[in-house]
Design an enzyme around this catalytic site. Structure first.
Site, short mmCIF file in Angstrom:
data_model
loop_
_atom_site.label_atom_id
_atom_site.label_comp_id
_atom_site.label_asym_id
_atom_site.label_seq_id
_atom_site.Cartn_x
_atom_site.Cartn_y
_atom_site.Cartn_z
CB SER A 291 5.20 -0.79 4.57
OG SER A 291 5.65 -1.01 3.27
CG ASP A 302 -10.71 -0.98 0.69
OD1 ASP A 302 -11.15 -0.36 1.68
OD2 ASP A 302 -9.86 -0.49 -0.09
CE LYS A 316 7.93 2.65 3.69
NZ LYS A 316 7.47 1.93 2.48
#
Length: 382
Positions: A291, A302, A316
């Site tokens: 999460s 990224d 998740k």
């Protein structure tokens, strides 16, 4: 006479139109809820049968609770649940950073309630509870068929009382562990200098006060000479979405951190305002990082703000909201999926580390943290 009759007919006609409009509105609402009038009538009929025909005439509140729990469980999403009584109070206290119990983060793996992480210096850690332990029974009652919230509610209890949990370790060994409950004050961040200018910061989970703790700990480490940072998100089950964004503002360069997209396509983006990261960064992740942990890991990867080391994360990638139904209950429902700055959805997939390192098994009973060793090696090279 004629005009009076006309007036009466007009009134009757108006009443009939009103009735049809009301019935039409009710029909629309019914159809929008269940997809069909028949479906809603079945629910009403089932409640009526249980109330009037069942041998022990259950309390109306019991029937309503069961019906709502059935709605939540029917979608097969472990993160969607009906919260009431103690389970609702527990959620409210956890997000504030303080709660009662044994001091263990509990999740669900393969449909079985599982210990994600025993907290530092908690009753569960003292009792020898380990990450990955499956919870088979609570006080002799099997957890099979329970929701995750059911399990946690049974484990919670007043300070000083004892709960016995039947656990199955990852190697298949089954054991009973008796734990005396205590009040757990959740300190989510801990840090230290581990070598030269390399700092180590452990984030246990994301609560409302985590960003403040994070910033304070970073400042303390900087005062001790830290220039490189290892952020340990292993066994971190996540938590409050906005807490992850707050923490990202310390380590992710200016720009998007995460975007949340609902079923209707509505998009909400969250950003970092950090002009330039201060530290060379390595983030440790494993299969229990979930999460909000994956939001941080995905953003680091990224934006190339650091290097991810360890194992592929839990996967998740969904967002839940809590909608109160009354003063003592709420519906926790998955409302959206989140996407990393590069527009990746990690739901069911996880975040793959840049450097994959499986945690080495203990040697002669001694734990060897080769993932941490690899992180130190990478930062030395930088």
């Amino acid at each position: 006479m004629y005009s009076r009759k006309k007036i009466i007919l007009s009134i009757v006609g108006g009443v009939l139109v009103g009735i049809f409009l009301v019935l039409g509105s009710l029909s629309y609402i019914v159809n929008s809820l269940t997809g069909s009038t028949t479906g809603t009538l079945k629910i009403i009929a089932a409640l009526n049968i249980m109330k009037n025909q069942y041998v022990q005439a259950p309390e109306p509140d019991t029937l309503v609770t069961g019906a709502i729990k059935g709605v939540a469980s029917s979608v097969g999403d472990p993160h969607t649940a009906y919260l009431y009584g103690e389970s609702y109070k527990r959620l409210l206290s956890e997000t504030k950073g303080e709660f009662g119990g044994i001091g263990a983060i509990i999740g669900e793996k393969d449909g079985v309630p599982t210990i994600v992480m025993p907290m530092e210096e908690s009753p569960s850690m003292t009792a020898g509870v380990k990450a990955g332990d499956k919870i088979l029974k609570v006080d002799g009652v099997e957890t099979k068929g329970w929701t995750l919230d059911d399990t946690v509610s049974k484990i919670r209890g007043p300070k000083g009382t004892t709960v016995t949990i039947t656990l199955q370790s990852e190697d298949g060994n089954v054991r009973d562990v008796s734990i005396v409950r205590d009040t757990i004050k959740s300190k989510t961040v801990a840090g230290k200098i581990i070598e030269g200018d390399i700092g180590y910061l452990r984030l246990a989970h994301f609560s409302d006060n985590s960003p403040e703790e994070f910033g304070k700990t970073l400042k303390e480490l900087e005062e001790k000479g830290m220039k490189k940072l290892i952020l340990d998100l292993r066994h971190n089950p996540g938590g409050v979405l906005k807490a992850s964004v707050g923490i990202a503002n310390y380590i992710i360069p200016k720009g998007p951190v995460v975007s949340v997209i609902t079923k209707t396509g509505q998009k909400e983006e969250y950003f970092s305002e950090l002009e330039k990261p201060k530290y060379e960064l390595v983030v440790l992740i494993d299969k229990y990082s979930a999460s909000a942990s994956e939001i941080i890991a995905g953003a680091v990867q990224d934006t190339k703000a650091g290097t991810l080391v360890g194992q592929t994360t839990y996967g998740k990638g969904s967002v839940q909201t809590v909608i109160p139904l009354d003063f003592d209950s709420a519906f926790k429902v998955t409302i959206a999926k989140y996407y990393t700055p590069a527009n990746r959805s990690i739901d069911g997939v996880g975040v793959k580390p840049d450097v994959e390192v499986e945690l080495q098994k203990p040697v002669d009973g001694k734990i060897v943290d080769n993932q941490l060793d690899k992180a130190i090696e990478i930062l030395r090279a930088k």
